[in-house]
Design a protein around this motif. Sequence first.
Motif, PDB file in Angstrom:
ATOM      1  N   ASN A  93       0.860  -1.186   0.000  1.00  0.00           N
ATOM      2  CA  ASN A  93       0.000   0.000   0.000  1.00  0.00           C
ATOM      3  C   ASN A  93       0.896   1.236   0.000  1.00  0.00           C
ATOM      4  N   PHE A  94       0.624   2.158  -0.908  1.00  0.00           N
ATOM      5  CA  PHE A  94       1.357   3.416  -0.984  1.00  0.00           C
ATOM      6  C   PHE A  94       0.504   4.463  -0.279  1.00  0.00           C
ATOM      7  N   VAL A  95       1.040   5.036   0.812  1.00  0.00           N
ATOM      8  CA  VAL A  95       0.224   5.849   1.714  1.00  0.00           C
ATOM      9  C   VAL A  95       0.876   7.198   1.982  1.00  0.00           C
ATOM     10  N   VAL A  96       0.055   8.250   2.000  1.00  0.00           N
ATOM     11  CA  VAL A  96       0.506   9.564   2.459  1.00  0.00           C
ATOM     12  C   VAL A  96       0.024   9.727   3.894  1.00  0.00           C
ATOM     13  N   TYR A  97       0.969   9.901   4.816  1.00  0.00           N
ATOM     14  CA  TYR A  97       0.660  10.069   6.228  1.00  0.00           C
ATOM     15  C   TYR A  97       0.885  11.517   6.641  1.00  0.00           C
ATOM     16  N   GLY A  98      -0.005  12.022   7.512  1.00  0.00           N
ATOM     17  CA  GLY A  98       0.161  13.355   8.056  1.00  0.00           C
ATOM     18  C   GLY A  98       1.256  13.393   9.098  1.00  0.00           C
ATOM     19  N   ALA A  99       1.555  14.589   9.589  1.00  0.00           N
ATOM     20  CA  ALA A  99       2.612  14.753  10.585  1.00  0.00           C
ATOM     21  C   ALA A  99       2.304  13.976  11.869  1.00  0.00           C
ATOM     22  N   ASN A 100       1.011  13.701  12.116  1.00  0.00           N
ATOM     23  CA  ASN A 100       0.618  12.940  13.311  1.00  0.00           C
ATOM     24  C   ASN A 100       0.522  11.441  13.025  1.00  0.00           C
ATOM     25  N   ASN A 101       1.018  11.030  11.812  1.00  0.00           N
ATOM     26  CA  ASN A 101       1.027   9.629  11.373  1.00  0.00           C
ATOM     27  C   ASN A 101      -0.341   9.073  11.033  1.00  0.00           C
ATOM     28  N   GLY A 102      -1.342   9.940  10.890  1.00  0.00           N
ATOM     29  CA  GLY A 102      -2.654   9.504  10.428  1.00  0.00           C
ATOM     30  C   GLY A 102      -2.671   9.453   8.908  1.00  0.00           C
ATOM     31  N   PRO A 103      -3.294   8.435   8.295  1.00  0.00           N
ATOM     32  CA  PRO A 103      -3.321   8.329   6.834  1.00  0.00           C
ATOM     33  C   PRO A 103      -4.189   9.420   6.208  1.00  0.00           C
ATOM     34  N   LEU A 104      -3.680  10.048   5.144  1.00  0.00           N
ATOM     35  CA  LEU A 104      -4.408  11.094   4.424  1.00  0.00           C
ATOM     36  C   LEU A 104      -4.893  10.609   3.064  1.00  0.00           C
ATOM     37  N   TRP A 105      -4.136   9.697   2.474  1.00  0.00           N
ATOM     38  CA  TRP A 105      -4.464   9.134   1.151  1.00  0.00           C
ATOM     39  C   TRP A 105      -3.747   7.806   1.028  1.00  0.00           C
ATOM     40  N   ALA A 106      -4.338   6.875   0.261  1.00  0.00           N
ATOM     41  CA  ALA A 106      -3.671   5.589   0.045  1.00  0.00           C
ATOM     42  C   ALA A 106      -4.114   4.974  -1.269  1.00  0.00           C
ATOM     43  N   SER A 107      -3.267   4.125  -1.828  1.00  0.00           N
ATOM     44  CA  SER A 107      -3.611   3.439  -3.075  1.00  0.00           C
ATOM     45  C   SER A 107      -4.667   2.359  -2.840  1.00  0.00           C
ATOM     46  N   PHE A 108      -4.840   1.904  -1.609  1.00  0.00           N
ATOM     47  CA  PHE A 108      -5.869   0.968  -1.163  1.00  0.00           C
ATOM     48  C   PHE A 108      -5.914  -0.368  -1.891  1.00  0.00           C
ATOM     49  N   LYS A 109      -6.225  -0.366  -3.184  1.00  0.00           N
ATOM     50  CA  LYS A 109      -6.514  -1.643  -3.844  1.00  0.00           C
ATOM     51  C   LYS A 109      -5.297  -2.568  -3.904  1.00  0.00           C
ATOM     52  N   THR A 110      -4.112  -2.023  -3.671  1.00  0.00           N
ATOM     53  CA  THR A 110      -2.917  -2.869  -3.665  1.00  0.00           C
ATOM     54  C   THR A 110      -2.663  -3.478  -2.291  1.00  0.00           C
ATOM     55  N   ALA A 111      -3.438  -3.080  -1.292  1.00  0.00           N
ATOM     56  CA  ALA A 111      -3.169  -3.525   0.073  1.00  0.00           C
ATOM     57  C   ALA A 111      -3.458  -5.009   0.235  1.00  0.00           C
ATOM     58  N   SER A 112      -2.416  -5.798   0.175  1.00  0.00           N
ATOM     59  CA  SER A 112      -2.532  -7.242   0.336  1.00  0.00           C
ATOM     60  C   SER A 112      -1.173  -7.775   0.748  1.00  0.00           C
ATOM     61  N   LYS A 132       5.068  -5.445  -8.413  1.00  0.00           N
ATOM     62  CA  LYS A 132       5.380  -6.567  -7.530  1.00  0.00           C
ATOM     63  C   LYS A 132       6.822  -6.994  -7.766  1.00  0.00           C
ATOM     64  N   PRO A 133       7.400  -7.812  -6.884  1.00  0.00           N
ATOM     65  CA  PRO A 133       8.780  -8.268  -7.069  1.00  0.00           C
ATOM     66  C   PRO A 133       9.030  -8.930  -8.423  1.00  0.00           C
ATOM     67  N   ASP A 134       7.984  -9.548  -9.022  1.00  0.00           N
ATOM     68  CA  ASP A 134       8.153 -10.175 -10.343  1.00  0.00           C
ATOM     69  C   ASP A 134       7.903  -9.181 -11.470  1.00  0.00           C
ATOM     70  N   MET A 135       7.798  -7.870 -11.125  1.00  0.00           N
ATOM     71  CA  MET A 135       7.625  -6.767 -12.064  1.00  0.00           C
ATOM     72  C   MET A 135       6.216  -6.689 -12.655  1.00  0.00           C
ATOM     73  N   THR A 136       5.257  -7.382 -12.058  1.00  0.00           N
ATOM     74  CA  THR A 136       3.863  -7.262 -12.483  1.00  0.00           C
ATOM     75  C   THR A 136       3.272  -5.972 -11.930  1.00  0.00           C
ATOM     76  N   PRO A 137       2.692  -5.088 -12.773  1.00  0.00           N
ATOM     77  CA  PRO A 137       2.090  -3.849 -12.269  1.00  0.00           C
ATOM     78  C   PRO A 137       0.763  -4.134 -11.582  1.00  0.00           C
ATOM     79  N   ILE A 138       0.539  -3.523 -10.410  1.00  0.00           N
ATOM     80  CA  ILE A 138      -0.707  -3.741  -9.674  1.00  0.00           C
ATOM     81  C   ILE A 138      -1.447  -2.440  -9.384  1.00  0.00           C
ATOM     82  N   TRP A 139      -0.833  -1.312  -9.708  1.00  0.00           N
ATOM     83  CA  TRP A 139      -1.489   0.001  -9.527  1.00  0.00           C
ATOM     84  C   TRP A 139      -0.728   1.023 -10.351  1.00  0.00           C
ATOM     85  N   ASP A 140      -1.452   2.030 -10.883  1.00  0.00           N
ATOM     86  CA  ASP A 140      -0.765   3.110 -11.584  1.00  0.00           C
ATOM     87  C   ASP A 140      -1.645   4.353 -11.596  1.00  0.00           C
TER      88      ASP A 140
END
Length: 213
Positions: A93-112, A132-140
């Motif tokens: 999951n690719f996530v933008v966290y605020g200064a207080n470490n709370g999530p502000l935005w995330a890619s979500f669908k890759t979270a596995s 992914k490690p095998d170079m398969t794209p899972i989000w863009d």
Amino acid sequence: MKKISAFIFSALLVFCGQAYAKNTLEGGETLLPGDKLVSSSGEYELRMQNDGNLVLYEIHTNSKGDSWTTALWATHTTGNNGAKAVMQASDANFVVYGANNGPLWASFKTASFANKNSKLFLQNDGNLVILKPDMTPIWDTGTADEPLNCSTKTIDMWGGKVQDGYIWNTNTRCTVYVNLVPSSQEIGIPYNGIYLCMVKPAYAGKHSHTTCE
């Protein structure tokens, strides 16, 4: 001697600048305010801005050497000074966290957890991709500098509301907003900055859904 020293110093500055301008954010790495990814071509930059917004820019330069930028994509998280972007190694999951470490935005669908150790890669065509490690794209970001074949269909969707779930690996209850997704598969959503709230999205009816190839 002074001229030689000055030359060496200048060369070191150039070398350091090139070394810093990387195009990949590995799993577990973070973009702090002021950090950026730069495509190998130098034509695209992903900037973690001081105002908290993460923005993908195309860099333009004319024959006179003048340069300017065009914003192609953003997380729209302006107003959160000190925010950072994290490529989470545990779940991709690719996530933008605020200064207080709370999530502000995330890619979500890759979270596995099946996607652990994935990386974020800024391509030379302007597309920002999670691989992914095998170079398969899972989000863009869908910002490739080429014509896209897009289609919109009305399909079954899940989520789109606040739901209860559980913190992964515990029985602790959590409550999060679940974005609309085209699948009922259980997903992990960042919770309180350091946890994943596991939720099975509720059926939300039929909605229009656009996909691009």
